[in-house]
Write an enzyme that holds these catalytic residues in place. Structure first.
Site, short mmCIF file in Angstrom:
data_model
loop_
_atom_site.label_atom_id
_atom_site.label_comp_id
_atom_site.label_asym_id
_atom_site.label_seq_id
_atom_site.Cartn_x
_atom_site.Cartn_y
_atom_site.Cartn_z
N SER A 143 1.34 2.59 -8.35
CA SER A 143 2.27 2.96 -7.29
C SER A 143 1.63 2.66 -5.95
O SER A 143 0.40 2.57 -5.83
CB SER A 143 2.60 4.45 -7.37
OG SER A 143 3.33 4.90 -6.24
N TYR A 156 0.36 13.27 -8.24
CA TYR A 156 0.91 11.92 -8.41
C TYR A 156 -0.01 10.90 -7.76
O TYR A 156 -0.35 9.87 -8.35
CB TYR A 156 2.31 11.85 -7.81
CG TYR A 156 3.04 10.58 -8.13
CD1 TYR A 156 3.68 10.41 -9.36
CD2 TYR A 156 3.11 9.53 -7.22
CE1 TYR A 156 4.35 9.23 -9.67
CE2 TYR A 156 3.77 8.36 -7.51
CZ TYR A 156 4.40 8.22 -8.74
OH TYR A 156 5.06 7.04 -9.03
#
Length: 251
Positions: A143, A156
């Site tokens: 990501s 995350y």
């Protein structure tokens, strides 16, 4: 792209980027194992692939369980004889986006279990098979949050930084074994995770697009295109890389 007849596993393939990636591989005539913790979602994607005349099968797996991951690899090899490409896409976000001091232990543990440990389990199991058969290809879904800070999103962010690091370390270890390992780092992409982020506050859509030079979100199909390209024989000299698809956000 040169992936015809390659045996591909895509985890988290029941929706979002995973589903788009599974269908994109099938479009390019790969044989796809659609894997997801929710078997009914995986069945839906496999059905769409089969209806388009391509080959797909479903093997459900929870990537946080090493025995289920090993069974995923074993069942795939038992059916097809090998595993050419492993796409580690399964991932989740936290239930609550908040500052580090207020972050819940549940959110930390669950996100790390799926996004970081799950990728490790899948890499570990796939690599054993790929070494045995003399080669293979792994693409990890990281990501933009694995390259830069992500506000109120500690687990995350930590997990995706870890995926980038694991990708590079493993790529270095297995470069002499005819195994390539790369990652893609999507920015804000239309998905369930983005929908959750947009729900945090009424002006979030405007705020997010204001930092994206292209002034739009990515499409799952655009990320899938990069994944298939990295996994194909068109990129034989690329390993240990992170390809960022973020509409210029990181600039």
């Amino acid at each position: 792209m040169e992936v015809k007849d390659k045996i591909v596993i895509v985890t988290g393939a029941g929706s979002g980027i995973g589903a788009a990636t599974a269908k994109h591989f099938a479009k390019h005539q790969a044989i796809v194992v659609v894997s997801d913790i929710k078997e009914e979602k995986a069945q839906k994607i496999a059905k769409e692939i089969l209806e388009q005349g391509s080959d797909a099968t479903v093997i459900a797996a929870n990537v946080t369980q090493i025995d289920e991951v090993e069974q995923l690899i074993t069942k795939t090899v038992s059916k097809y004889g090998r595993l050419d490409i492993m796409v580690n896409n399964a991932g989740i976000g936290p239930k609550h986006m908040t500052r580090t001091a207020d972050y819940t232990l549940e959110d930390w543990d669950s996100v790390i279990a799926v996004n970081q440990t799950g990728v490790f389990y899948c890499m570990k199991s796939a690599l054993k098979q790929m070494v045995k058969q003399g080669g293979g290809n792994i693409v990890n879904i990281a990501s933009l949050a694995g390259l830069k800070a992500s506000l109120n999103n500690l687990s995350y962010c930590a997990s995706k930084f870890a995926v980038v690091g694991m990708t590079k370390s493993a790529a270095l270890e297995y470069a002499t074994k005819n195994i390539r390992i790369n990652a893609v780092c999507p920015g804000y992409t239309e998905s369930a995770l983005l929908d959750k982020l947009l729900s945090v506050r009424p002006d979030m859509d405007q705020r997010l697009k204001s930092v994206i030079p292209m002034k739009r979100y990515g499409q799952a199909e655009e990320i899938a295109d990069a994944v298939v390209w990295l996994a194909s024989d068109n990129t034989k000299f690329i390993t240990g890389q992170t390809i960022t698809l973020d509409g210029g956000t990181s600039l």
